[in-house]
Design a protein around this motif. Structure first.
Motif, mmCIF file in Angstrom:
data_model
loop_
_atom_site.group_PDB
_atom_site.id
_atom_site.type_symbol
_atom_site.label_atom_id
_atom_site.label_comp_id
_atom_site.label_asym_id
_atom_site.label_seq_id
_atom_site.Cartn_x
_atom_site.Cartn_y
_atom_site.Cartn_z
ATOM 1 N N PHE A 57 34.748 -50.500 44.340
ATOM 2 C CA PHE A 57 35.218 -50.250 43.079
ATOM 3 C C PHE A 57 34.514 -48.999 42.301
ATOM 4 C CE2 PHE A 57 34.500 -50.309 38.553
ATOM 5 C CZ PHE A 57 35.621 -50.262 38.020
ATOM 6 N N TYR A 61 36.034 -45.140 41.903
ATOM 7 C CA TYR A 61 35.937 -44.549 40.513
ATOM 8 C C TYR A 61 35.186 -43.433 40.396
ATOM 9 C CZ TYR A 61 34.452 -45.204 35.298
ATOM 10 O OH TYR A 61 34.234 -44.863 34.209
ATOM 11 N N TYR A 117 31.167 -42.358 34.947
ATOM 12 C CA TYR A 117 31.433 -42.942 33.544
ATOM 13 C C TYR A 117 31.392 -41.943 32.443
ATOM 14 C CZ TYR A 117 30.854 -46.059 29.799
ATOM 15 O OH TYR A 117 31.165 -46.717 28.422
ATOM 16 N N HIS A 120 35.013 -40.174 32.783
ATOM 17 C CA HIS A 120 36.148 -40.864 32.397
ATOM 18 C C HIS A 120 36.190 -41.220 31.153
ATOM 19 C CE1 HIS A 120 38.017 -41.935 36.320
ATOM 20 N NE2 HIS A 120 36.728 -41.901 36.926
ATOM 21 N N ASN A 143 42.576 -45.714 32.022
ATOM 22 C CA ASN A 143 41.237 -46.006 32.703
ATOM 23 C C ASN A 143 40.417 -46.811 31.666
ATOM 24 O OD1 ASN A 143 40.406 -44.108 30.693
ATOM 25 N ND2 ASN A 143 39.469 -42.690 32.267
ATOM 26 N N GLU A 145 40.425 -50.101 31.302
ATOM 27 C CA GLU A 145 39.923 -51.424 31.534
ATOM 28 C C GLU A 145 38.697 -51.063 32.725
ATOM 29 O OE1 GLU A 145 41.252 -55.309 34.143
ATOM 30 O OE2 GLU A 145 42.933 -53.810 33.491
ATOM 31 N N ASP A 146 38.901 -49.980 33.344
ATOM 32 C CA ASP A 146 38.127 -49.738 34.414
ATOM 33 C C ASP A 146 36.474 -49.030 33.887
ATOM 34 O OD1 ASP A 146 39.821 -50.256 36.569
ATOM 35 O OD2 ASP A 146 40.751 -48.382 36.374
ATOM 36 N N ASN A 147 36.692 -48.618 32.785
ATOM 37 C CA ASN A 147 35.623 -48.142 31.966
ATOM 38 C C ASN A 147 34.897 -49.157 31.454
ATOM 39 O OD1 ASN A 147 36.239 -45.490 32.405
ATOM 40 N ND2 ASN A 147 37.327 -45.131 30.563
ATOM 41 N N VAL A 149 34.538 -52.155 32.648
ATOM 42 C CA VAL A 149 33.734 -52.849 33.904
ATOM 43 C C VAL A 149 32.634 -51.976 34.228
ATOM 44 C CG1 VAL A 149 33.844 -53.142 36.619
ATOM 45 C CG2 VAL A 149 35.863 -53.770 35.109
ATOM 46 N N ARG A 210 45.188 -45.411 42.005
ATOM 47 C CA ARG A 210 44.946 -46.778 41.449
ATOM 48 C C ARG A 210 43.491 -47.301 42.305
ATOM 49 N NH1 ARG A 210 47.529 -47.385 37.139
ATOM 50 N NH2 ARG A 210 48.245 -49.386 37.510
ATOM 51 N N LEU A 211 42.820 -48.013 41.626
ATOM 52 C CA LEU A 211 41.830 -48.752 42.073
ATOM 53 C C LEU A 211 42.191 -49.868 42.996
ATOM 54 C CD1 LEU A 211 39.146 -48.191 39.081
ATOM 55 C CD2 LEU A 211 39.571 -46.717 41.031
ATOM 56 N N ARG A 215 41.881 -57.587 39.801
ATOM 57 C CA ARG A 215 41.369 -58.410 38.451
ATOM 58 C C ARG A 215 42.257 -59.419 37.878
ATOM 59 N NH1 ARG A 215 38.730 -53.857 37.943
ATOM 60 N NH2 ARG A 215 40.227 -52.876 36.653
#
Length: 216
Positions: A57, A61, A117, A120, A143, A145-147, A149, A210-211, A215
């Motif tokens: 991930f 990212y 981070y 993003h 992004n 949700e990924d941020n 995490v 897409r990552l 989840r």
């Protein structure tokens, strides 16, 4: 202005160099192993080694940042607001090339993770302003949700400081009256709203960023 910023090439090289130099560095793996032990139960994973999934991930990212910034730049050109948004692109790139002092304790991929981070989050904040003021997104991905995490992985204290740095940059550089009343942007927004469904499909196909982390 060129279709792609010259400094984006420098960014890609910097990221490639960081991965190459850290190929035998286990510090990121150890760091993620410690974070996995306290992972919030709201963040779920697919089958497999949890630390390996987290590391994948983080790698994705980081590596997607240049593509996100390139697409952001492309949209700014299409909307005729490249002069207004160029500063944000350079700030995002400088996070990698000239890291903030508050990330000085990190080395290798951990420092690059901090920079990713910041980049993003900067795009997320600028995009939120566009959605709120113009009703359209100018980011190729959602992004958020990924941020969230990554915020957890970095740690609450440092992540909050990085968030403040991003917020300060956005507040200082965006002039809503000048930007969102610009004729070229208004025409772009109107065209996007008329063709929103088709355009969203194109964005998803073009970005392909897409990552892999699943989840549930």
């Amino acid at each position: 202005m060129n279709d792609e910023l010259v400094s984006l090439s420098e960014l890609r090289l910097a990221i490639d160099a960081a991965f190459s130099e850290s190929s035998n560095d286990v510090s990121l793996h150890r760091f993620l192993a410690s974070r996995a032990k306290t992972m919030h139960r709201g963040i779920g994973f697919g089958d497999g080694d949890q630390v390996e999934l987290l590391q994948e991930f983080v790698h994705r990212y980081i590596k997607q940042v240049p593509d996100v910034l390139a697409h952001f730049h492309k949209i700014s050109l299409a909307a005729g607001v490249e002069d207004e948004l160029e500063a944000f692109l350079h700030i995002a790139i400088d996070y990698f090339l000239q890291p903030l002092e508050i990330t000085a304790s990190h080395r290798g991929l951990l420092k690059i993770m901090d920079a990713a981070y910041l980049a993003h989050r900067l795009i997320e904040e600028v995009n939120d302003r566009f959605i709120g003021n113009a009703g359209v997104s100018i980011s190729p991905i959602d992004n958020t949700e990924d941020n969230v995490v990554m915020h957890f992985l970095i740690g609450e204290s440092l992540a909050n400081e990085l968030d403040l740095a991003v917020h300060y940059s956005v507040e200082m550089l965006i002039s809503q009256n000048a930007l969102f009343s610009k004729q070229s942007l208004m025409l772009y927004v109107e065209a996007q709203k008329q063709n929103q469904r088709k355009q969203q499909s194109v964005y998803k196909e073009e970005s392909a960023i897409r990552l892999a982390l699943n989840r549930y």
